[in-house]
Every structure is written in C-alpha cells, then in structure tokens.
Design a protein around this motif. Structure first.
Motif, PDB file in Angstrom:
ATOM      1  N   GLN A 458       0.837  -1.202   0.000  1.00 44.39           N
ATOM      2  CA  GLN A 458       0.000   0.000   0.000  1.00 44.39           C
ATOM      3  C   GLN A 458       0.876   1.259   0.000  1.00 44.39           C
ATOM      4  OE1 GLN A 458      -2.340   0.832   3.598  1.00 44.39           O
ATOM      5  NE2 GLN A 458      -4.155   0.984   2.306  1.00 44.39           N
ATOM      6  N   SER A 459       1.861   1.288   0.886  1.00 36.89           N
ATOM      7  CA  SER A 459       2.743   2.456   0.960  1.00 36.89           C
ATOM      8  C   SER A 459       3.637   2.546  -0.269  1.00 36.89           C
ATOM      9  CB  SER A 459       3.589   2.403   2.233  1.00 36.89           C
ATOM     10  OG  SER A 459       4.380   1.231   2.268  1.00 36.89           O
ATOM     11  N   THR A 460       4.047   1.390  -0.813  1.00 37.48           N
ATOM     12  CA  THR A 460       4.905   1.399  -2.006  1.00 37.48           C
ATOM     13  C   THR A 460       4.151   1.943  -3.209  1.00 37.48           C
ATOM     14  OG1 THR A 460       6.152  -0.517  -1.174  1.00 37.48           O
ATOM     15  CG2 THR A 460       6.310  -0.048  -3.530  1.00 37.48           C
ATOM     16  N   ILE A 461       2.908   1.515  -3.396  1.00 38.05           N
ATOM     17  CA  ILE A 461       2.096   2.018  -4.507  1.00 38.05           C
ATOM     18  C   ILE A 461       1.841   3.511  -4.339  1.00 38.05           C
ATOM     19  CG2 ILE A 461      -0.216   1.946  -5.524  1.00 38.05           C
ATOM     20  CD1 ILE A 461      -0.186  -1.065  -5.181  1.00 38.05           C
ATOM     21  N   ALA A 462       1.537   3.928  -3.115  1.00 37.20           N
ATOM     22  CA  ALA A 462       1.299   5.355  -2.867  1.00 37.20           C
ATOM     23  C   ALA A 462       2.551   6.161  -3.197  1.00 37.20           C
ATOM     24  CB  ALA A 462       0.895   5.566  -1.413  1.00 37.20           C
ATOM     25  N   ALA A 463       3.727   5.648  -2.802  1.00 36.00           N
ATOM     26  CA  ALA A 463       4.973   6.360  -3.092  1.00 36.00           C
ATOM     27  C   ALA A 463       5.252   6.397  -4.589  1.00 36.00           C
ATOM     28  CB  ALA A 463       6.136   5.685  -2.350  1.00 36.00           C
ATOM     29  N   TYR A 556      -3.250  17.699 -20.402  1.00 37.00           N
ATOM     30  CA  TYR A 556      -2.457  16.813 -21.257  1.00 37.00           C
ATOM     31  C   TYR A 556      -1.242  16.262 -20.512  1.00 37.00           C
ATOM     32  CZ  TYR A 556       0.280  15.128 -25.210  1.00 37.00           C
ATOM     33  OH  TYR A 556       1.005  14.330 -26.059  1.00 37.00           O
ATOM     34  N   CYS A 557      -0.552  17.114 -19.777  1.00 39.10           N
ATOM     35  CA  CYS A 557       0.698  16.702 -19.129  1.00 39.10           C
ATOM     36  C   CYS A 557       0.495  16.012 -17.781  1.00 39.10           C
ATOM     37  CB  CYS A 557       1.605  17.919 -18.923  1.00 39.10           C
ATOM     38  SG  CYS A 557       2.167  18.680 -20.451  1.00 39.10           S
ATOM     39  N   GLN A 558      -0.608  16.297 -17.083  1.00 39.83           N
ATOM     40  CA  GLN A 558      -0.789  15.737 -15.748  1.00 39.83           C
ATOM     41  C   GLN A 558      -1.961  14.764 -15.674  1.00 39.83           C
ATOM     42  OE1 GLN A 558      -0.306  19.931 -13.990  1.00 39.83           O
ATOM     43  NE2 GLN A 558       0.071  18.611 -12.210  1.00 39.83           N
ATOM     44  N   VAL A 559      -3.145  15.246 -15.978  1.00 43.54           N
ATOM     45  CA  VAL A 559      -4.343  14.417 -15.786  1.00 43.54           C
ATOM     46  C   VAL A 559      -4.339  13.236 -16.747  1.00 43.54           C
ATOM     47  CG1 VAL A 559      -6.861  14.408 -15.743  1.00 43.54           C
ATOM     48  CG2 VAL A 559      -5.607  16.449 -15.004  1.00 43.54           C
ATOM     49  N   LYS A 560      -4.092  13.498 -18.015  1.00 47.77           N
ATOM     50  CA  LYS A 560      -4.091  12.425 -19.008  1.00 47.77           C
ATOM     51  C   LYS A 560      -2.995  11.398 -18.712  1.00 47.77           C
ATOM     52  CE  LYS A 560      -3.903  11.756 -24.042  1.00 47.77           C
ATOM     53  NZ  LYS A 560      -2.530  11.295 -24.253  1.00 47.77           N
ATOM     54  N   GLU A 561      -1.824  11.901 -18.345  1.00 48.28           N
ATOM     55  CA  GLU A 561      -0.731  10.991 -18.010  1.00 48.28           C
ATOM     56  C   GLU A 561      -1.063  10.161 -16.771  1.00 48.28           C
ATOM     57  OE1 GLU A 561       2.584  10.529 -19.586  1.00 48.28           O
ATOM     58  OE2 GLU A 561       1.104  11.159 -21.066  1.00 48.28           O
ATOM     59  N   ALA A 562      -1.671  10.805 -15.780  1.00 44.64           N
ATOM     60  CA  ALA A 562      -2.042  10.077 -14.564  1.00 44.64           C
ATOM     61  C   ALA A 562      -3.074   8.998 -14.867  1.00 44.64           C
ATOM     62  CB  ALA A 562      -2.585  11.047 -13.517  1.00 44.64           C
ATOM     63  N   LYS A 563      -4.010   9.295 -15.761  1.00 39.92           N
ATOM     64  CA  LYS A 563      -5.017   8.302 -16.128  1.00 39.92           C
ATOM     65  C   LYS A 563      -4.401   7.116 -16.863  1.00 39.92           C
ATOM     66  CE  LYS A 563      -8.890   9.019 -18.095  1.00 39.92           C
ATOM     67  NZ  LYS A 563      -9.947   9.539 -18.986  1.00 39.92           N
ATOM     68  N   GLN A 564      -3.445   7.404 -17.740  1.00 43.06           N
ATOM     69  CA  GLN A 564      -2.967   6.365 -18.650  1.00 43.06           C
ATOM     70  C   GLN A 564      -1.740   5.623 -18.133  1.00 43.06           C
ATOM     71  OE1 GLN A 564      -2.427   8.305 -22.439  1.00 43.06           O
ATOM     72  NE2 GLN A 564      -4.625   8.328 -22.880  1.00 43.06           N
ATOM     73  N   CYS A 565      -0.875   6.296 -17.403  1.00 47.36           N
ATOM     74  CA  CYS A 565       0.377   5.625 -17.048  1.00 47.36           C
ATOM     75  C   CYS A 565       0.887   6.016 -15.662  1.00 47.36           C
ATOM     76  CB  CYS A 565       1.441   5.891 -18.106  1.00 47.36           C
ATOM     77  SG  CYS A 565       1.609   7.627 -18.572  1.00 47.36           S
ATOM     78  N   LEU A 566      -0.017   6.087 -14.709  1.00 48.92           N
ATOM     79  CA  LEU A 566       0.374   6.471 -13.358  1.00 48.92           C
ATOM     80  C   LEU A 566       1.399   5.513 -12.765  1.00 48.92           C
ATOM     81  CD1 LEU A 566      -0.102   8.395 -10.950  1.00 48.92           C
ATOM     82  CD2 LEU A 566      -1.934   6.867 -10.195  1.00 48.92           C
ATOM     83  N   LEU A 567       1.218   4.212 -13.001  1.00 51.90           N
ATOM     84  CA  LEU A 567       2.094   3.208 -12.388  1.00 51.90           C
ATOM     85  C   LEU A 567       3.002   2.517 -13.397  1.00 51.90           C
ATOM     86  CD1 LEU A 567      -0.364   1.518  -9.837  1.00 51.90           C
ATOM     87  CD2 LEU A 567       1.359   3.253  -9.378  1.00 51.90           C
ATOM     88  N   ASN A 568       3.133   3.081 -14.591  1.00 49.15           N
ATOM     89  CA  ASN A 568       3.948   2.414 -15.605  1.00 49.15           C
ATOM     90  C   ASN A 568       5.389   2.201 -15.154  1.00 49.15           C
ATOM     91  OD1 ASN A 568       1.724   2.341 -17.205  1.00 49.15           O
ATOM     92  ND2 ASN A 568       2.623   3.443 -18.933  1.00 49.15           N
ATOM     93  N   HIS A 569       5.979   3.223 -14.547  1.00 50.39           N
ATOM     94  CA  HIS A 569       7.358   3.095 -14.077  1.00 50.39           C
ATOM     95  C   HIS A 569       7.440   2.038 -12.979  1.00 50.39           C
ATOM     96  CE1 HIS A 569      11.478   4.281 -13.280  1.00 50.39           C
ATOM     97  NE2 HIS A 569      11.193   4.412 -11.993  1.00 50.39           N
ATOM     98  N   PHE A 570       6.423   2.000 -12.125  1.00 51.19           N
ATOM     99  CA  PHE A 570       6.388   0.989 -11.054  1.00 51.19           C
ATOM    100  C   PHE A 570       6.295  -0.420 -11.638  1.00 51.19           C
ATOM    101  CE2 PHE A 570       3.771  -1.632  -8.130  1.00 51.19           C
ATOM    102  CZ  PHE A 570       4.657  -1.694  -7.063  1.00 51.19           C
ATOM    103  N   TYR A 571       5.479  -0.563 -12.693  1.00 51.46           N
ATOM    104  CA  TYR A 571       5.365  -1.881 -13.335  1.00 51.46           C
ATOM    105  C   TYR A 571       6.721  -2.344 -13.869  1.00 51.46           C
ATOM    106  CZ  TYR A 571       0.278  -1.193 -13.277  1.00 51.46           C
ATOM    107  OH  TYR A 571      -1.007  -0.990 -12.893  1.00 51.46           O
TER     108      TYR A 571
END
Length: 620
Positions: A458-463, A556-571
C-alpha cells in the motif's frame, strides 16, 4: 430418530467449538449469539446453599473448590459429554487445550489457580468464565453453568458493591430466554427467603424454565418436612421440584466417593416416611436425567431458529472472507500476478475519481474555472501600466534618441514585463492540479479494500504514484511556462500594424491646427495613457488565450498521463524484483491475517454445525 444423547451432544460440541474460538455468549457480535441461542443450564443459589454439592452429584466426581464464604468467584461453564462404557474419565480446560486431567483433585486445584489468576488471592469476583469439559461414561450430556453464590452482605476484603455485582453477573445468564434456571434452595430455610427463587421469579415469572432444587433435606428439624415445596403447594413452578441429599461435611472429610453418596441418597428417599412416595422423582441422578430430557425438548424446538442463525452467520462470514481476500501464494509468479491485480484495483478506483464515478475529479475543473481566472484578474497590471511606469519604461527604451512614430521598444518591454506575471498563475494551476491528484491517490489507496491487507505494498504504490505525479508536474510546469514564453517571443503582428493608423488618426484630428500638428508632444500624458491602453488590450487578448491553453496543457501533461500511465514506471521496476522482495511487499497486516484465520475457523465451525444438524433426524 435422533437420541437424546445425539441432540444434546451436538449442542455440546458446538458450544465447545465456540469456546475454543473465545465465543461464550454475552457478546454483541453474531458469533457469540450462536452460544446464546443454544440451551444451557445455569445453577443459581445463595452462598452455602449446596450448589457445588449438587453439581458434583450430577457429575459423580469431587472436583470443585470448597470453603467458607464465597468460593465460586468466576462462572464455571461445565460441559458434560457422555462417552462409551469402559472409557477412562478425564477433564479438559478451555484455557489448556489438548491437556487431559484424569486426577480430579488436580482439576479442583486448576479451577482455584485459574480463578486466582484473574481475581488474585482475594474475595473479588470476575465475569470471565472458566470452561471445563468432563468426559465420562457416567454422565448425561449437559451444559451447566455454575455461578457465584448470591449474597446479602459484603464481608471483609470485598467491595460494598459485591452484592449487586454478583446479582448482575447472574442476571446476564439467567435473563437469556434459552437459559434453564436451576434454582438451588436449602430445605432447612424458609422457601420465601430463597435468593434463587426470588431472582428466578423476576426473570421467569411464569416459571416455565425454572427447576427448583431443594438441598439439605436430611438436615431439617425433626418432625418437619419439605413436602409443601416439593409437591408445589408453597411455590408452584411449571417444572417439577427435585429434592437432593448431598454428602455431609463429615462424608467429605472422610473422602466418601460419589458412588457411595448416590447409593445413600437413593436409600434415604426410598426409606423416608415423608418422601418415600416421591423416591422415583428425587435425587441427583433423577435431576440429571430430568434436565437432559428437558434440554432435548428445548433443542428440538430451537433447531429451526438455530439453523437460521447458523446460515445467516455463514453468509456473513463468507462475505467477510471475500472481503479479506485469499491467502497469499508462495510462488513468485503468483505473487507478481497478485501485486499487479492489486495495482489494477487501485488504478480503477483512481480513474473513477477522475472520471466522476467517485467524488474528487471535479476539483480539477474548479481549478480551471475558478482559481485560474481569479488569479489572472489579480495580476498587478494596473500598477505595471500606470502612466508613471509606462513613461519610465518607454523613456528608458528610447535611450538618447526619442522614438519617431510608435515606441516599439517601449511596447515590447511593457508587454514582456506584463507577460512575466502570467508565470505565477500558470505554475499555480499546475501545483493546484497536482495537489488534487495527490489527494485522489491518497483516497484511492485508502478506498482500495484489497490493498488494506498489505501495508507495505500500500505504501509502495502510494509512493510510486506520488513520484509519477511529481514527474508529471515538472513536465507540466515546463509546458505552461513555454506557453507564456512563446507569447513573449513572438508578439502578434496585427496588433502592431494597427498602431501607426491610430497615431495617424490622432495626427489628422490635430491637423485642424496645422501649426500645432508638427509639434505634437510625444511625451504628453495622453500619449502614455494611449500606450498603456494598447498594451492592456494586448495583454487581455493574451490572458484569454492562456486561460484556454493552460488548462489544455495541464490536462495533457498531468491528468491524461495520470489516467494512462500512473504506475507504468512501477510496473517496470516490479518486474525486476526477486521472490523475496515480492514477498516483502505482500507482508500482510498481522491483524488481518489473524482475522482471516479466525474467520476461517468460525466458518468451519458453523458449516460443521450446519452439517451435523442436517445429518441429525429426530422424531416429529
């Protein structure tokens, strides 16, 4: 056809299972209500009324602590289980599972020690019960609850509230509609003064579930008897009165065993001129059988409601087990799959917040619709375009040679200076949306029930989500600042093309006075006011443009990116981790693990109880 033993034995097994899970009634949850729904027998009486002797007579064993004053200081839940003939008798305590006691003098000592463990070596009482199961071929299946003796005064070492405390404790048991009351009264005292009968009358005024027991019949004054009570003339109950003759203190001191005591009891009633005609319905053996038969009838009547309660509890437990989730696999591939599934569950909730399925996303629109326009209106253009500042900027731009027509350099400096003010609202909009997104991440993490099992994950995903939002914010800031810089780097040509025409028009108007036309003072106040007005018009045009383009860039830079790839780097990072690192992320909250194990045990108990009830058929 179900036998009496099978029905009562079934109830005893369910009660023992409840006890093993810490459920022994009186609670406010669904689990303790199962215990409360099962019939049991509460033994109630004043101090020294013979309660302990009655219990020992029913069990056929000398196992209870004895002494003067208050001896029973904690409820003793005594479950009797009939075993096959020839099997050895033994006892088990709920607080000492899997340890068998075959020496009943050790059982007595353990009851005393366990009482002292909670109450100390004092005369205090506790409502925490002791659970004792006795397995013997010589008992009938019963659950008996021995309660502290009712008293009228507190003795030395006891608080003044002890009288009310004991009565309140006894009431918590006897007030339950499924509790059979075994009211113990000594025969050598007036039944009108019986503490047990007084309390039983209050909680069971019709006498439907009260069994009266008269002890110490052999100690009555010569020439007197208790027939008026035993035959129901003094105080009538719907259940019969039973007389008991316990061992005398001399018998106890001589260690007269219970078999001999029962034989003497039978002989007493059989040869008594007063009670001979009642001999078949007197004595501890008859009392045990009477209670067992009554419990059988009560159980038969309660089976439908017990089954309904069990089915309801099973549904609740299965729902909670679904909520708590499956146990974690040990295989690294399965663990990675679990982590990704949990990430998707979080991401789904986050998107619902953004898209309106859950509250919060509307705060982003509020930034664009309210905060950004308000910030643009508050920019200090009035001060920047004041006549004094315009004169100062234009004059400085002209240098040693005044401008000929329109002060182009002055215009550019005024416009560039004004445009710099737009950086603040632009960056503030980025920050405001960032904080909204960050709050939505926090909410989504908290609302994702599946993640609550795994505090580390939970904390890792939040971070990881917060780090991604920081990257999006930086990129968004660069973009909106670029928008402002682009307005500064290339001014709209049409704006400047209009300026000579306006100056020419002004010259024509002044041409009415030809002599003055050639001497127009380009440094007069009206001239600088016109320059300020022109720059203000241009800035207003730019402001309207940025009011539309800044939200586009932020989304475009924040909301759209958050929707589409919020955890991509984590994956990407999680796929590189080894099994031990994955297991560390799935390190569950110990409280949840314990709750799942507890629920699984309860669920097993309830299902087993349901199956046993379904498998038992009884005479209709």
């Amino acid at each position: 056809m179900a036998t009496m033993e099978s029905l009562i034995g079934l109830v005893n097994r369910i009660q023992r299972a409840c006890t093993a899970l810490g459920d022994y009634g009186g609670g406010d949850n669904a689990f303790s209500s199962l215990w409360d729904a099962l019939p049991s027998v509460a033994v109630v009486g004043g101090q020294s009324s013979g309660k302990s002797s009655v219990l020992e007579s029913i069990v056929g064993r000398d196992f209870l602590p004895r002494g003067s004053g208050i001896v029973t200081r904690r409820p003793l839940v005594l479950q009797l289980q009939k075993t096959e003939d020839g099997q050895q008798e033994y006892a088990e305590f709920g607080h000492l599972p899997r340890r068998r006691f075959t020496d009943f003098s050790v059982v007595r000592k353990e009851i005393q020690d366990e009482t002292d463990r909670i109450t100390g070596k004092t005369k205090q009482i506790s409502n925490v019960p002791i659970h004792l199961s006795i397995y013997s071929p010589y008992v009938v299946n019963l659950t008996l609850i021995d309660l502290p003796g009712l008293t009228k005064v507190a003795v030395e070492g006891q608080p003044e509230s002890i009288v009310q405390d004991i009565e309140n404790m006894v009431r918590t048991y006897v007030e339950k509609p499924n509790c059979v009351i075994l009211a113990i009264s000594p025969a050598n005292q007036d039944i009108a003064t019986s503490d047990a009968i007084k309390l039983a009358r209050e909680v069971d005024p019709q006498g439907e579930r009260t069994f009266g027991v008269l002890t110490k019949l052999d100690l009555m004054d010569k020439g007197t008897n208790a027939l008026d009570v035993l035959e129901g003339r003094s105080y009538r109950l719907q259940q019969p009165w039973v007389g008991i003759v316990n061992r005398s203190q001399a018998d106890i001191n001589k260690n007269v065993d219970m078999i001999a005591a029962r034989r003497r009891e039978r002989e007493y009633f059989a040869t008594s001129p007063d009670y001979g005609h009642l001999a078949s319905k007197m004595g501890s053996e008859y009392l045990a059988k009477l209670l067992s038969r009554h419990l059988e009838s009560v159980i038969k009547a309660r089976i439908p409601s017990i089954t309904s309660l069990i089915n309801k509890s099973i549904e609740e437990l299965e729902s909670e087990m679904d909520h708590l989730g499956r146990p974690i696999a040990v295989d690294a591939g399965a663990q990675l799959y679990t982590i990704l599934e949990l990430c998707r569950a979080f991401d789904k909730i986050f998107k619902e917040h953004l898209e309106g399925g859950r509250p919060g996303g509307d705060q982003i629109y509020a930034v664009f619709d309210n905060k950004l326009p308000a910030a643009l209106k508050k920019l200090p253009f009035d001060r920047h375009l004041s006549i004094q500042n315009v004169r100062k900027v234009v004059s400085e731009a002209d240098g040693y040679q005044p401008h000929l027509i329109a002060p182009e350099q002055g215009y550019r400096r005024l416009i560039e200076g004004a445009l710099n003010y737009f950086r603040g609202p632009a960056e503030a909009s980025v920050d405001a949306v960032h904080f909204v997104l960050k709050e939505l991440v926090r909410r989504s993490v908290g609302e994702c029930q599946e993640l609550k099992r795994f505090p580390s994950l939970q904390s890792t995903i939040a971070a990881a989500a917060s780090e991604a939002l920081e990257r999006f914010r930086e990129e968004s800031k660069k973009t909106v600042v670029r928008l402002v810089d682009m307005e500064s780097s290339y001014l709209t040509v049409d704006f400047f093309r209009r300026l000579p025409q306006e100056v020419e028009k002004a010259g024509n108007v002044a041409g009415a006075n030809a002599a003055a036309a050639t001497n127009i003072d380009r440094y007069a106040e009206g001239h600088f006011r016109r320059i300020g007005s022109n720059v203000s018009s241009y800035i207003s045009m730019v402001s309207e443009t940025l009011k539309n383009t800044i939200p586009k860039a932020v989304v475009y830079c924040q909301v759209k990116e958050a929707k589409q790839c919020l955890l991509n780097h984590f994956y990407t990072q999680i796929g590189k981790r080894e099994g031990k690192q994955l297991a560390d992320l799935l390190d569950e909250d110990p409280a949840l693990m314990e709750r799942r194990v507890e629920c699984a045990k309860r669920l097993e108990l309830y299902k087993k109880a349901r199956d046993e009830i379904d498998s038992v058929s009884w005479a209709r």
